[in-house]
Design an enzyme around this catalytic site. Structure first.
Site, PDB file in Angstrom:
ATOM      1  N   LYS A 116      -2.625 -24.193  24.303  1.00 53.47           N
ATOM      2  CA  LYS A 116      -1.307 -23.954  23.716  1.00 53.47           C
ATOM      3  C   LYS A 116      -1.161 -24.579  22.326  1.00 53.47           C
ATOM      4  O   LYS A 116      -0.589 -23.975  21.431  1.00 53.47           O
ATOM      5  CB  LYS A 116      -0.220 -24.476  24.652  1.00 53.47           C
ATOM      6  CG  LYS A 116       0.014 -23.578  25.867  1.00 53.47           C
ATOM      7  CD  LYS A 116       1.336 -23.916  26.543  1.00 53.47           C
ATOM      8  CE  LYS A 116       1.338 -23.570  28.005  1.00 53.47           C
ATOM      9  NZ  LYS A 116       1.453 -22.151  28.310  1.00 53.47           N
ATOM     10  N   GLU A 275       3.430 -13.508  23.838  1.00 52.74           N
ATOM     11  CA  GLU A 275       4.719 -13.863  24.438  1.00 52.74           C
ATOM     12  C   GLU A 275       5.611 -14.584  23.431  1.00 52.74           C
ATOM     13  O   GLU A 275       5.149 -15.482  22.722  1.00 52.74           O
ATOM     14  CB  GLU A 275       4.502 -14.776  25.652  1.00 52.74           C
ATOM     15  CG  GLU A 275       3.710 -14.102  26.771  1.00 52.74           C
ATOM     16  CD  GLU A 275       3.677 -14.909  28.068  1.00 52.74           C
ATOM     17  OE1 GLU A 275       3.569 -14.297  29.132  1.00 52.74           O
ATOM     18  OE2 GLU A 275       3.769 -16.162  28.013  1.00 52.74           O
ATOM     19  N   GLU A 288       2.857 -18.025  23.561  1.00 52.93           N
ATOM     20  CA  GLU A 288       1.413 -18.058  23.798  1.00 52.93           C
ATOM     21  C   GLU A 288       0.901 -16.625  23.860  1.00 52.93           C
ATOM     22  O   GLU A 288       1.684 -15.684  23.948  1.00 52.93           O
ATOM     23  CB  GLU A 288       1.095 -18.772  25.113  1.00 52.93           C
ATOM     24  CG  GLU A 288       1.623 -18.054  26.341  1.00 52.93           C
ATOM     25  CD  GLU A 288       1.079 -18.656  27.632  1.00 52.93           C
ATOM     26  OE1 GLU A 288       0.102 -19.419  27.601  1.00 52.93           O
ATOM     27  OE2 GLU A 288       1.634 -18.317  28.693  1.00 52.93           O
TER      28      GLU A 288
HETATM   29  P1  ADP Z   1       3.087 -20.996  31.140  1.00 51.93           P
HETATM   30  O1  ADP Z   1       1.836 -20.694  30.376  1.00 51.93           O
HETATM   31  O2  ADP Z   1       2.968 -22.233  31.992  1.00 51.93           O
HETATM   32  O3  ADP Z   1       3.619 -19.817  31.889  1.00 51.93           O
HETATM   33  P2  ADP Z   1       4.853 -20.584  28.833  1.00 51.93           P
HETATM   34  O4  ADP Z   1       4.676 -21.331  27.570  1.00 51.93           O
HETATM   35  O5  ADP Z   1       4.395 -19.160  28.855  1.00 51.93           O
HETATM   36  O6  ADP Z   1       4.157 -21.409  30.038  1.00 51.93           O
HETATM   37  O7  ADP Z   1       6.352 -20.636  29.265  1.00 51.93           O
HETATM   38  C1  ADP Z   1       6.804 -20.118  30.490  1.00 51.93           C
HETATM   39  C2  ADP Z   1       8.315 -19.934  30.461  1.00 51.93           C
HETATM   40  O8  ADP Z   1       8.964 -21.177  30.185  1.00 51.93           O
HETATM   41  C3  ADP Z   1       8.833 -18.996  29.409  1.00 51.93           C
HETATM   42  O9  ADP Z   1       8.824 -17.662  29.842  1.00 51.93           O
HETATM   43  C4  ADP Z   1      10.233 -19.503  29.199  1.00 51.93           C
HETATM   44  O10 ADP Z   1      11.051 -19.049  30.251  1.00 51.93           O
HETATM   45  C5  ADP Z   1      10.101 -20.987  29.372  1.00 51.93           C
HETATM   46  N1  ADP Z   1       9.931 -21.689  28.081  1.00 51.93           N
HETATM   47  C6  ADP Z   1       8.758 -22.015  27.492  1.00 51.93           C
HETATM   48  N2  ADP Z   1       8.967 -22.653  26.315  1.00 51.93           N
HETATM   49  C7  ADP Z   1      10.294 -22.751  26.150  1.00 51.93           C
HETATM   50  C8  ADP Z   1      11.147 -23.320  25.112  1.00 51.93           C
HETATM   51  N3  ADP Z   1      10.665 -23.917  24.035  1.00 51.93           N
HETATM   52  N4  ADP Z   1      12.471 -23.227  25.286  1.00 51.93           N
HETATM   53  C9  ADP Z   1      12.989 -22.624  26.395  1.00 51.93           C
HETATM   54  N5  ADP Z   1      12.260 -22.098  27.387  1.00 51.93           N
HETATM   55  C10 ADP Z   1      10.925 -22.143  27.279  1.00 51.93           C
END
Ligand code: ADP
Length: 656
Positions: A116, A275, A288
């Site tokens: 990340k 995403e 990501e």
């Molecule tokens: P993972 O790889 O563990 O799935 P992500 O970075 O894709 O993690 O984030 C998963 C979810 O978490 C996102 O779809 C969103 O709902 C929430 N999220 C991630 N980063 C943020 C942020 N900075 N602010 C608010 N919600 C977030």
């Protein structure tokens, strides 16, 4: 083009890849663990190779065994699906070394996007907007607090190696930050063997919107528009749709352009997903990139008319993308609901077991009614503790969002599963929320709309009318079957509440009157059917129906489940005079909340415990669930032993 490919996966995605390969005239090889010898993907493939014991680490994650299976069968390429080895650069490299094509991106692109922190640096360099934050590894809590104040609360603590929502915490002040920082570090270490965490701004009322990209090995990259995946539970997607009800053409184009720029920066080929998190003002920030096919790709396929798996295979075989950005069109609307073996009424605990009944909604040939089901199981299959508990993905297409929602809701009404707990009614309840119809989505939707979990509504809601009439009709059909007498005045007790109904024969069915409103209802339901198709005035509706002893039923419609007992008005009156039956006193017992393994009992007979103290640990679906005392008391009796496998509601211990 390849003559034979191997699918290094299982379940619905393996079945889905096999289907496209077959259509393209490519032979398929499945791999399977001992737990999957009878699985659907094994039966669908032309050949199948056993690769080891049930735990994924000993089978689906074994690169050596999959390479050996390719060599043994002469497979020229491997589709990795999602999960398992799909995002391991070492897997793509191992295949390349043997001259086997990987139906996915290059190992370099996977590696670049796999972390990340590193991928965010790369995105920033490619002028992709990223969430304001600190892209460095944070060593101490004190340093974290300083950085958090610099970014401004609320902040999100994230694991750099993260995935699946693990190692993520929201902190709104210094105290929450201190607590969240060390617990995120712990979780990251336990889940990924890597405790690096970083901080970024928490976006309020966030929407998760992602862009599907597709590249070839000749430098062409296009995007196929977006998917909105804001309906999440614990950062895991539950319902996804294409397009997003939130984006306007300008924002869509800007997000698409950034996603393409990022893909080009890593020479991306194959299908991938960029995403973004989008705030209420339509500012969007890169989260990501997933360098694989996503679970939710069918909604993009339904709206663009493209087959992503076919395009991945063609690109891996060296072909050029057969179209340009201008050729990509979004038509209509598609929504996907993920059907899981879990118990929404018990905080979504995974529910394992056999699919004793599995009646999928009827779909017309080639999905001409707009319904698509992707599954890897059927009646009699087992959802085991070893893998993801997904039962199926149910997608509906419509000319517009309203039609897609209506079709998905109707299809969920007709999706009957018994033998384990599932979330079908919960999914339907989400769709029936007015806020969902309005498209006011955010990743907090489920938490806000179901603040105390999922339970039947206390008040009389619209689906209850359908449920009442279905109960009355079922009673009528039973009376006809038994050639018994039926009365026209009825009282249906709905979850205990009396509802007087009048039922009279009418041309083509029955006229049912409730609260002064009369509907014409007809059905040819038979007493053993699990689904009642009912014509109700101008509509056709489906109600799920389980018979209980006596003239009683358990009915589900539109996400509402009720117990209904059909009585004569006199019997209903007498029933009201009966003293309520006291429920069995289970307050002194600690029951297993799910089927699983009792991995530890941490108390002894005679021991005094305080509320909140740990009593036992139950392991299920690779998760440890600690059962705690709900009140102070003394342990009177232990009723199970560590190592026992437990049924749901089995008594583990008793208080004095
Ligand atoms: P993972 O790889 O563990 O799935 P992500 O970075 O894709 O993690 O984030 C998963 C979810 O978490 C996102 O779809 C969103 O709902 C929430 N999220 C991630 N980063 C943020 C942020 N900075 N602010 C608010 N919600 C977030």
């Amino acid at each position: 083009m390849f003559r034979k490919i191997l699918i290094a996966n299982r379940g619905e995605i393996a079945c889905r890849v096999i289907r496209t390969a077959r259509r393209m005239g490519i032979a398929t090889v499945a791999v399977y663990s001992e737990a999957d010898a009878e699985a659907l993907h094994v039966r669908l493939a032309d050949e199948a190779v056993a690769i080891g014991p049930p735990p994924a680490a000993e089978s689906y994650l074994r690169i050596d065994k999959i390479v050996a299976a390719c060599k043994a069968t002469g497979a020229q390429a491997v589709h990795p699906g999602y999960g398992f080895l799909s995002e391991r650069p070492a897997f793509a490299e191992a295949l390349a070394k043997e001259g086997i094509a990987f139906i996915g991106p290059t190992p370099e692109a996977i590696a670049a996007m796999g972390d990340k922190i590193e991928s965010k640096k790369l995105a920033a360099a490619a002028k992709v907007s990223t969430v304001p934050g600190h892209l460095g590894i944070i060593e101490s809590t004190a340093e974290a607090a300083k950085i958090a104040r610099g970014i401004g609360y609320p902040v999100m603590i994230k694991a750099s190696a993260g995935g699946g929502g693990k190692g993520m915490r929201i902190a709104r002040d210094d105290a929450e930050l201190r607590e969240g920082f060390s617990s995120a570090q712990h979780e990251a270490k336990a889940s990924f063997g890597d405790d690096r965490v970083f901080l970024e701004k928490y976006i309020e009322e966030p929407r998760h919107i992602e862009i599907q990209v597709l590249g070839d090995a000749h430098g062409n990259v296009v995007h196929l528009g977006e998917r909105e995946c804001s309906i999440q539970r614990r950062h895991q997607k539950v319902i996804e749709e294409c397009p997003s009800p939130f984006l306007d053409p300008a924002t869509r184009a800007a997000m698409g352009a950034q996603a393409v720029a990022l893909a080009k920066a890593v020479n991306y080929r194959s299908a991938g997903t960029v995403e973004f998190i989008v705030d209420r003002n339509k500012n969007f920030y890169f989260l990501e990139m997933n360098t694989r096919l996503q679970v939710e790709h069918p909604v993009t396929e339904m709206v663009t008319g493209l087959d992503l798996v076919e395009l991945m295979i063609r690109v891996a075989a060296g072909e050029k993308l057969p179209f340009t950005q201008d050729d990509v069109k979004q038509t209509g609307w598609a929504i996907e609901a993920r059907v899981y073996a879990e118990d929404p009424e018990r905080n979504f605990l995974p529910s394992i077991g056999r699919l004793v009944r599995y009646i999928a909604p009827a779909t017309a040939d080639q999905g001409s009614d707009g319904i698509r089901i992707d599954t890897g199981v059927g009646e009699g299959a087992e959802i085991s503790i070893f893998y993801d508990p997904m039962i199926a993905k149910l997608c509906a297409y419509g000319a517009d969002r309203g039609e897609a929602i209506d079709r998905l809701g109707a299809a969920l009404d007709g999706f009957y599963v018994a033998g384990l707990r599932h979330n079908i009614a919960f999914l339907n309840a989400i769709l029936h929320k007015p806020r969902f119809a309005e498209g006011r989505l955010s990743t907090n939707f489920i938490a806000e709309e179901f603040p105390s979990g999922f339970a039947p509504p206390a008040e009389f809601v619209a689906p209850d009318r359908v449920i009442l009439i279905a109960a009355a009709l079922a009673d009528r059909r039973l009376a006809e079957a038994e050639a018994g007498a039926s009365v026209s005045e009825l009282c249906v007790q709905l979850d205990g509440a009396p509802h007087p109904l009048a039922v009279r024969s009418a041309p083509g069915g029955y006229a049912v009157e409730h609260r002064g409103e009369t509907s014409l209802a007809a059905s040819d339901w038979r007493p053993a059917d699990k689904l009642m198709q009912m014509r109700l005035d101008d509509h056709v509706v489906t109600v799920q129906i389980d018979r209980l002893p006596g003239r009683a039923f358990r009915l589900t419609h539109a996400g509402v489940t009720r117990g209904a007992q059909v009585l004569s008005p006199r019997a209903a009156e007498l029933l009201r005079m009966m003293p309520p039956k006291a429920a069995a006193d289970t307050s002194r017992q600690v029951l297993s909340p799910m089927p699983g393994l009792l991995s530890a009992l941490v108390v002894e007979e005679g021991q005094e415990v305080k509320a909140g103290e740990a009593l036992a640990v139950v392991e299920a679906m690779k998760m440890e669930n600690v059962l705690r005392a709900e009140r102070d008391g003394t342990i009177a009796k232990l009723c199970a032993r560590p190592g026992d496998s437990l049924a749901v509601d089995q008594v583990i211990l008793e208080f004095a």
